[in-house]
Design an enzyme around this catalytic site. Sequence first.
Site, PDB file in Angstrom:
ATOM      1  CG  ASP A 150    -141.934 -27.253  43.310  1.00 14.23           C
ATOM      2  OD1 ASP A 150    -141.039 -26.398  43.459  1.00 14.23           O
ATOM      3  OD2 ASP A 150    -143.069 -26.990  42.872  1.00 14.23           O
TER       4      ASP A 150
ATOM      5  NE  ARG B 144    -143.108 -28.739  46.975  1.00 11.25           N
ATOM      6  CZ  ARG B 144    -144.349 -29.220  46.798  1.00 11.25           C
ATOM      7  NH1 ARG B 144    -144.643 -30.453  47.177  1.00 11.25           N
ATOM      8  NH2 ARG B 144    -145.298 -28.480  46.239  1.00 11.25           N
TER       9      ARG B 144
HETATM   10  O1  SPQ Z   1    -146.093 -21.349  45.827  1.00  6.83           O
HETATM   11  P1  SPQ Z   1    -144.688 -21.640  46.223  1.00  6.83           P
HETATM   12  O2  SPQ Z   1    -144.504 -21.392  47.660  1.00  6.83           O
HETATM   13  O3  SPQ Z   1    -143.685 -20.899  45.396  1.00  6.83           O
HETATM   14  O4  SPQ Z   1    -144.494 -23.211  45.954  1.00  6.83           O
HETATM   15  C1  SPQ Z   1    -143.511 -24.056  45.341  1.00  6.83           C
HETATM   16  C2  SPQ Z   1    -143.577 -25.424  46.141  1.00  6.83           C
HETATM   17  O5  SPQ Z   1    -142.582 -26.085  46.363  1.00  6.83           O
HETATM   18  O6  SPQ Z   1    -144.697 -25.799  46.449  1.00  6.83           O
HETATM   19  C3  SPQ Z   1    -142.089 -23.490  45.344  1.00  6.83           C
HETATM   20  F1  SPQ Z   1    -141.527 -23.358  46.446  1.00  6.83           F
HETATM   21  O7  SPQ Z   1    -143.877 -24.391  43.998  1.00  6.83           O
HETATM   22  C4  SPQ Z   1    -143.808 -23.485  42.882  1.00  6.83           C
HETATM   23  C5  SPQ Z   1    -142.766 -23.978  41.890  1.00  6.83           C
HETATM   24  O8  SPQ Z   1    -141.500 -24.084  42.461  1.00  6.83           O
HETATM   25  C6  SPQ Z   1    -145.168 -23.473  42.240  1.00  6.83           C
HETATM   26  C7  SPQ Z   1    -145.170 -22.923  40.855  1.00  6.83           C
HETATM   27  C8  SPQ Z   1    -146.447 -22.560  40.211  1.00  6.83           C
HETATM   28  O9  SPQ Z   1    -147.516 -23.026  40.643  1.00  6.83           O
HETATM   29  O10 SPQ Z   1    -146.395 -21.816  39.209  1.00  6.83           O
HETATM   30  C9  SPQ Z   1    -144.007 -22.782  40.120  1.00  6.83           C
HETATM   31  C10 SPQ Z   1    -142.676 -23.084  40.661  1.00  6.83           C
HETATM   32  O11 SPQ Z   1    -142.023 -21.868  41.035  1.00  6.83           O
HETATM   33  P2  SPQ Z   1    -141.148 -21.029  39.975  1.00  6.83           P
HETATM   34  O12 SPQ Z   1    -140.508 -19.964  40.809  1.00  6.83           O
HETATM   35  O13 SPQ Z   1    -140.145 -22.002  39.425  1.00  6.83           O
HETATM   36  O14 SPQ Z   1    -142.040 -20.489  38.965  1.00  6.83           O
END
Ligand code: SPQ
Length: 448
Positions: free
Chosen positions: A327, A399
């Site tokens: 992120d 972000r």
């Molecule tokens: O919740 P959301 O919208 O997917 O949020 C993001 C962010 O940047 O805030 C991704 F866009 O974070 C995710 C992160 O990329 C939050 C997360 C979690 O809390 O488990 C995991 C990550 O996503 P992923 O797809 O890699 O599991």
Amino acid sequence: MNSNLQFMVQPGGCLTGHMRVPGDKSISHRSIMLGALAEGVTEVAGFLEGEDSLNTLRCFRRMGVKIEDPETLGAGRVRIHGVGLHGLKKPDSTLWLGNSGTSMRLMSGIIAGQDFDAVMEGDESLSGRPMRRVTEPLALMGAQIDTQDGGRPPLRVHGGSALKGINYVMPMASAQVKSCVLLAGLYAMGETCVTEPAPTRDHTERMLQGFGYDVRRVAGEGGVSTVCLTGGGVLKATNIDVPADISSAAFFLVAASIAPGSDLVLQHVGVNPTRTGVIEILRLMGANIEILNERTVGGEPVADLRVRSAKLKGIAISEALVPLAIDEFPVLFIAAACAQGETVLTGAEELRVKESDRIQVMADGLHALGVDAQPTPDGMIIRGGTMHGGSVTTHGDHRIGMSFAVAALRATGEIRIEDCENVNTSFPGFVELAQRAGLRIRAEQVAA
Ligand code: SPQ
């Protein structure tokens, strides 16, 4: 008349003092989910009062869980009166998840285990995000979930399916997919195991253990690891102290690194090793970041981070670090634009399916500021140099907005950032905190 929040950021400035950014978004979501499914009362401190985690809170209320929130208890405080694994009630209408991928993907796993149907939907950005990555493993467990074309939301989860444990090898490194399958595993017959190709944030595993659930973690070779649990157990209420979000701290780690004369301390930041890729990448670029007062709070490592300005250099970012900083790439691209030489990111195709296509949207914004940035299918090549002022848009991605605000510290003219409303999903109070730290930023509503 529709209005649009925009940031106007004047060039220059430096960051000094001590500050605490808001609570960790990932941990805040999970505190509501596990607190709701636990037996007893869970007290949460440091909860993120951002739109994403508040949407999770509202959804569990709509499924019959009594949750006292910061409006009555005070800043960051939440009290969840858990209903146990089988105590959720059918919501009376569609569950609204706003912008939050984490809510939709993790709640899919939980709702798949209920005996009622529920529909989950979100905003335009969430409606475009891929959900097959969770509906496919859930179908293997016996769940029935309808999606829209292309596996997109809204999702209708049909209740009453008897779930069975599976051994799931994830095709991509995703904490959301891992967490979804593990949460469904709480309701499944037998053992559910998830193998990840590279380590991803492990807050779900840690928090399940904090709620007294038996989780087995087996480390494999080359970063591959497996997490297993057996359905049919009980979660016992506990107290949770949510650390400050390292993903929010990251904006200030980069800001203080690139702005000459900066010396900033970020307090009580979560430094779980599955999240600290941003520190490692910045240090490899030459950043001066000290990790102070390391301690463990409620099963999560926490520290104060002191960051002083430094001359950054471009690097080839190891693909092993990508899931550990997933992120933080928008703001790391700003660091790269201020570094001497070339920074090359590969293995980060997941960035294309976040709240926006973070590779393309950042490349477009960097071009608008005169930066030599070449997007690739799975990353970006950025040659550091001078950045002029200009106008950029976030495409509704929190972000992106905060990253370009940081860029102004080294730009030669004002940066205007359109479409910043969603900054509130993860970082309420960003503008005020950034102003206090030394950014020359102001927010204004304009007609859309
Ligand atoms: O919740 P959301 O919208 O997917 O949020 C993001 C962010 O940047 O805030 C991704 F866009 O974070 C995710 C992160 O990329 C939050 C997360 C979690 O809390 O488990 C995991 C990550 O996503 P992923 O797809 O890699 O599991």
